[in-house]
Design a protein around this motif. Sequence first.
Motif, PDB file in Angstrom:
ATOM      1  N   LEU A  45      10.250 -25.142  73.839  1.00 22.64           N
ATOM      2  CA  LEU A  45      10.738 -25.886  74.930  1.00 22.64           C
ATOM      3  C   LEU A  45      11.200 -24.835  76.256  1.00 22.64           C
ATOM      4  N   ALA A  46      11.473 -23.623  76.035  1.00 19.05           N
ATOM      5  CA  ALA A  46      11.750 -22.392  77.205  1.00 19.05           C
ATOM      6  C   ALA A  46      10.368 -22.498  78.038  1.00 19.05           C
ATOM      7  N   THR A  47       9.247 -22.237  77.069  1.00 19.35           N
ATOM      8  CA  THR A  47       7.715 -22.236  77.865  1.00 19.35           C
ATOM      9  C   THR A  47       7.540 -23.640  78.582  1.00 19.35           C
ATOM     10  N   ALA A  52       6.740 -25.909  83.987  1.00 15.35           N
ATOM     11  CA  ALA A  52       7.066 -27.141  85.159  1.00 15.35           C
ATOM     12  C   ALA A  52       7.951 -26.405  85.994  1.00 15.35           C
ATOM     13  N   HIS A  53       8.758 -25.666  85.806  1.00 14.04           N
ATOM     14  CA  HIS A  53       9.547 -24.653  87.120  1.00 14.04           C
ATOM     15  C   HIS A  53       8.615 -24.469  87.759  1.00 14.04           C
ATOM     16  N   THR A  79      20.893 -32.421  85.332  1.00 15.37           N
ATOM     17  CA  THR A  79      19.927 -31.987  84.209  1.00 15.37           C
ATOM     18  C   THR A  79      20.713 -31.617  83.057  1.00 15.37           C
ATOM     19  N   ILE A  80      21.501 -30.474  83.495  1.00 15.94           N
ATOM     20  CA  ILE A  80      22.379 -29.738  82.629  1.00 15.94           C
ATOM     21  C   ILE A  80      23.214 -30.902  81.834  1.00 15.94           C
ATOM     22  N   ALA A 108      10.258 -30.809  80.721  1.00 16.94           N
ATOM     23  CA  ALA A 108       9.386 -30.830  81.578  1.00 16.94           C
ATOM     24  C   ALA A 108      10.010 -31.235  82.897  1.00 16.94           C
ATOM     25  N   PHE A 109      10.461 -32.645  82.806  1.00 18.23           N
ATOM     26  CA  PHE A 109      11.024 -33.148  84.143  1.00 18.23           C
ATOM     27  C   PHE A 109      11.951 -32.125  84.659  1.00 18.23           C
ATOM     28  N   PHE A 110      13.135 -31.779  83.892  1.00 22.55           N
ATOM     29  CA  PHE A 110      14.079 -30.935  84.380  1.00 22.55           C
ATOM     30  C   PHE A 110      13.635 -29.712  84.918  1.00 22.55           C
TER      31      PHE A 110
END
Length: 194
Positions: A45-47, A52-53, A79-80, A108-110
């Motif tokens: 998830l972090a990746t 996405a970022h 998002t948070i 990914a969206f966030f």
Amino acid sequence: MNDFWFYIKLGFEHVLDLGAYDHILFLAALAVPFTFKSWKSVLVLATIFTIAHCTSLALSAFGLVNVDVSWIEFLIPVTIALTAIFNLYQLKGNKTTSSLGFHGIATAFFGLVHGFGFSNYFNMLMAEEENKLGPLLGFATGIEFSQVVIVLLVLCIAFLFLDVLKVKQKVFIAAASMLIVLITIPMLIETFPL
């Protein structure tokens, strides 16, 4: 090579900046439902978030997409809060661990939203750069390293509460998620576009 290290350091410091703790809060909300047993899932998830970022940074850096910064600044705390609220929703259905499906898409969206939030500053830094790919890759590397640090820290905190202090996982997830929502409320009020 020095420029590449500069952008790695910039990415690392961007996420770990305590003055702009939105990344830390988001990653904490993302990692809270996980334990060391499921560390691979939270690192995936972090990746996803990093990719996405950096995608939104690239879209902005190459002039393909321009966004209204005031809305992005508001959407970041949204998002948070949504991630923390999703953790609470999962508990309602007796789930203490999250699946990667919906969580991956939302992450990914966030990540796109968070990337656009940093794009103006990043574009100013890259104004003199002829090759923008190197700085983007360096920045992405720094982001990923710092996110691993935060995720490991959250997993260590979870271990302390769950395995050492014997707090029930549901209680830990609920308390941490509610705390994240409470910390995020002032950010929502402050950034609300009028």
